[in-house]
Design an enzyme around this catalytic site. Structure first.
Site, mmCIF file in Angstrom:
data_model
loop_
_atom_site.group_PDB
_atom_site.id
_atom_site.type_symbol
_atom_site.label_atom_id
_atom_site.label_comp_id
_atom_site.label_asym_id
_atom_site.label_seq_id
_atom_site.Cartn_x
_atom_site.Cartn_y
_atom_site.Cartn_z
ATOM 1 N N SER A 1 34.782 47.011 35.380
ATOM 2 C CA SER A 1 33.517 46.584 34.772
ATOM 3 C C SER A 1 32.562 46.220 35.892
ATOM 4 O O SER A 1 32.978 45.689 36.932
ATOM 5 C CB SER A 1 33.761 45.363 33.880
ATOM 6 O OG SER A 1 32.530 44.699 33.633
ATOM 7 N N ASP B 1 34.282 50.094 25.776
ATOM 8 C CA ASP B 1 33.347 49.497 24.824
ATOM 9 C C ASP B 1 33.596 50.148 23.464
ATOM 10 O O ASP B 1 32.771 50.903 22.950
ATOM 11 C CB ASP B 1 31.909 49.717 25.298
ATOM 12 C CG ASP B 1 31.651 49.012 26.617
ATOM 13 O OD1 ASP B 1 31.357 47.817 26.597
ATOM 14 O OD2 ASP B 1 31.789 49.655 27.671
ATOM 15 N N HIS C 1 32.599 54.667 35.273
ATOM 16 C CA HIS C 1 31.428 55.540 35.104
ATOM 17 C C HIS C 1 31.704 56.916 35.735
ATOM 18 O O HIS C 1 31.258 57.945 35.229
ATOM 19 C CB HIS C 1 30.203 54.923 35.783
ATOM 20 C CG HIS C 1 29.812 53.570 35.266
ATOM 21 N ND1 HIS C 1 29.968 52.419 36.004
ATOM 22 C CD2 HIS C 1 29.271 53.175 34.085
ATOM 23 C CE1 HIS C 1 29.519 51.382 35.312
ATOM 24 N NE2 HIS C 1 29.103 51.803 34.145
#
Ligand code: AMP
Length: 297
Positions: free
Chosen positions: A190, A155, A42
């Site tokens: 993750s 993803d 992120h």
């Protein structure tokens, strides 16, 4: 002299987000949608957004609509204060963190569905998942009106489905895919990795290793790619994974890889989903030049 980033403004409701957005005098807004429990993956998205735009917004919303009834919605990790601190370090301007009942008020009854790319891979094992994703993302795009939205290529299917929605509905947003951030041993970061036991954590990098071997076989045409996929599935099962899928599809439409084989540079997506115990992990390798597919305006 080093400058310290200010704490991002926290917008706790849809109304606060609307007011903030309407106060803008420029259109240069970068947007990073997430479900929180932030890590360095992120961080890569947030840093790019903060550096590339005058203003940047992070959303943290564990979206109930994209979880199936048997999935880990209630257990999904929530680490808001740490997330805020990481957002500050990345230079994010504001954080939108609504409550589910505010984002989806009673009586909410509209859904958006991409009907082709969302069918294979995760779509086959998580019914309704991508409908939940496209619905939340479209609503967020509508509220946030970003210039560019940042998504991780970990993803990959999610990225391609959102990209298709943006194209089909001719949305005014640019998408930017960001390369997968990994631990030094190759495991894709993750939010769910924290659930792995030490033994499972030691096995987890095998996912990426098998994908790399298959990718090598496909590109070098050492063996039939079907055989190579089958062998990787079997090896992973022997090593303790419950494999949902390990497949090779064409990019960007996620149609089946042709049996007679494409030239090695043809773009493809080699993707895996597998459980280690109760933790579901996904990973992928893009084959060929993925650049054209990881951006769109
Ligand atoms: P999530 O919070 O899991 O919904 O993820 C929010 C965004 O971060 C999505 O666009 C993900 O693809 C991206 N992301 C998650 N993990 C990684 C990673 N290891 N590397 C790069 N991006 C990631």
């Amino acid at each position: 002299m080093s400058t310290v980033n200010p704490k991002p403004l926290v917008l706790e409701s849809v109304n606060e987000l609307k007011q903030w957005r309407n106060s803008f005098t420029h259109a240069d807004l970068g947007f990073v949608p997430t479900m929180g429990a932030l890590h360095q993956g992120h961080e890569a998205l947030m840093s790019q957004a903060a550096q590339a735009h005058k203003s940047s917004l992070l959303s943290i919303f564990v979206n109930p609509a994209q979880f199936g009834p048997q999935e880990d919605l209630a257990q999904y990790p929530r680490t808001f204060e740490a997330d805020l601190e990481l957002a500050r370090r990345c230079g994010i301007t504001a954080v939108f963190a609504p409550q589910p009942q505010d984002f989806y008020p009673a009586g909410f009854s509209t859904q958006v569905e991409e009907t082709q790319l969302s069918k294979p891979l995760c779509g086959a094992f998580r019914p309704g998942h991508f409908k939940g994703v496209t619905t939340v993302v479209l609503k967020l795009f509508n509220l946030v009106r970003p210039h560019t939205a940042y998504f991780g290529l970990k993803d990959a299917q999610q990225f391609l489905v959102i990209r298709k929605m943006v194209q089909d509905l001719q949305l005014h947003v640019r998408l930017q895919g960001v390369a997968t951030v990994r631990d030094p041993d190759g495991l894709a970061l993750s939010s769910r990795n924290r659930y792995l036991s030490p033994q499972q954590r030691a096995l987890a990098p095998l996912l990426q290793q098998h994908l790399k071997c298959v990718a090598h076989d496909v590109v070098e045409r050492k063996t039939s790619w079907l055989h190579s996929l089958e062998k990787a599935r079997e090896d992973l099962a022997t090593q303790g994974f419950q494999v949902q899928y390990l497949d090779l599809l064409q990019v960007p439409d996620l149609s089946p890889w042709p049996l007679e084989g494409l030239p090695p540079s043809a773009p493809g997506l080699l993707a895996v989903a597998a459980y280690l115990g109760t933790t579901r992990l996904i990973d992928n390798v893009w084959l060929g030049d993925c650049k054209p597919w990881t951006q769109c305006s």
